[in-house]
Enzyme design. Structure first.
Site, PDB file in Angstrom:
ATOM      1  N   SER A  15      20.212  80.073  89.727  1.00  0.00           N
ATOM      2  CA  SER A  15      21.099  78.977  90.142  1.00  0.00           C
ATOM      3  C   SER A  15      22.150  79.525  91.091  1.00  0.00           C
ATOM      4  O   SER A  15      22.496  80.716  91.023  1.00  0.00           O
ATOM      5  CB  SER A  15      21.789  78.366  88.906  1.00  0.00           C
ATOM      6  N   TYR A  28      26.398  80.490  81.225  1.00  0.00           N
ATOM      7  CA  TYR A  28      25.333  80.099  82.148  1.00  0.00           C
ATOM      8  C   TYR A  28      25.337  80.972  83.397  1.00  0.00           C
ATOM      9  O   TYR A  28      24.285  81.447  83.844  1.00  0.00           O
ATOM     10  CB  TYR A  28      25.520  78.633  82.519  1.00  0.00           C
ATOM     11  N   LYS A  87      22.317  83.466  84.555  1.00  0.00           N
ATOM     12  CA  LYS A  87      21.627  83.269  85.831  1.00  0.00           C
ATOM     13  C   LYS A  87      21.832  84.454  86.772  1.00  0.00           C
ATOM     14  O   LYS A  87      20.938  84.798  87.544  1.00  0.00           O
ATOM     15  CB  LYS A  87      22.114  81.969  86.475  1.00  0.00           C
TER      16      LYS A  87
END
Length: 249
Positions: A144, A157, A161
């Site tokens: 991402s 997160y 990522k």
């Protein structure tokens, strides 16, 4: 259906029951791969499988919760045992448990790391041996732009990522001599169930921040995966392909 690849080639796609994963699975089936669909929701998987088969493609469904990386490893091993090979692995499944770092629990941090990073590691490790036996393989990890730039409220997160990027580059160096490529795709704001719940004000702000002035479509991520999984993508490895409408340019 296209005959771009050997019809016996097997592609595994996680998070294949909806959104980006569904688009990726459908596209790879159109390209001629026999696609093994992995997700938690058996009913949704069955719908995707039926859609692929209705269009003349080949697919199978495998229910697995990636919070348990050992179960994911076992699922991949079962797929390899059934088909005798594994050619493409797309680690797409992901989850979020957002919150400011000072309020984020260790449980929420660990859960996101386990699904978004640890499971991807387990999947790549399980896929490596059958790919080496075939002297051909494509490992594609969906990261991402958050993993590249960070984002307030997403320490877990973003860390997961970003970790995927390092994992991908390492795999590229370790397995390139075996005919295996490893790349990551970093989507920006994509039209999915997750972004559909954003209010009009947030949505307008996002669109104004993107040079192309729109959200991306799951099919546009699928197109990038299709290229990296193809023979034409065979000299691309260790790279992060950013598909974000110019958001991070």
């Amino acid at each position: 259906m296209s005959n771009n690849v050997d019809e016996s080639r097997i592609a595994v796609v996680t998070g294949a029951s909806r959104g980006i994963g569904r688009a990726i699975a459908t596209k790879l089936a159109e390209d001629g791969f026999n696609v093994a669909l992995i997700a938690r929701n058996a009913e949704a998987l069955a719908q995707v499988q039926a859609e692929i088969e209705g269009g003349g493609g080949q697919a199978s469904s495998h229910v697995c919760d990636l919070l348990d990386s050992t179960a994911y490893t076992a699922t991949i091993e079962a797929i390899v045992k059934t088909y005798g090979r594994l050619d493409v692995l797309v680690n797409n499944a992901g989850m979020t448990r957002d919150g400011l770092m000072l309020r984020m629990s260790e449980e929420d941090f660990d859960a996101v790391i386990n699904v978004n990073l640890k499971a991807a590691f387990a999947g790549c490790k399980a896929a490596a041996r059958p790919m080496m036996r075939g002297r051909w393989g494509r490992m594609i990890n969906i990261t991402s732009v958050t993993g590249l730039n960070g984002n307030a409220g997403q320490a877990n997160y973003a860390a997961a990522k970003a970790g995927l990027v390092g994992l991908t580059k390492t795999i590229a160096k370790e397995f390139g001599s075996k005919g295996i490529t490893a790349n990551a795709i970093a989507p920006g704001f994509i039209e999915t169930d997750m972004t559909a719940v954003l209010g009009d004000e947030i949505r307008k702000g996002v669109e104004n921040s993107v040079p192309l002035r729109r959200y991306g479509q799951p099919s546009e991520i699928a197109a990038a995966v299709s290229f990296l999984a193809s023979e034409g993508g065979g000299y691309v490895t260790g790279q992060v392909l950013v598909v974000d409408g110019g958001l991070t340019c």
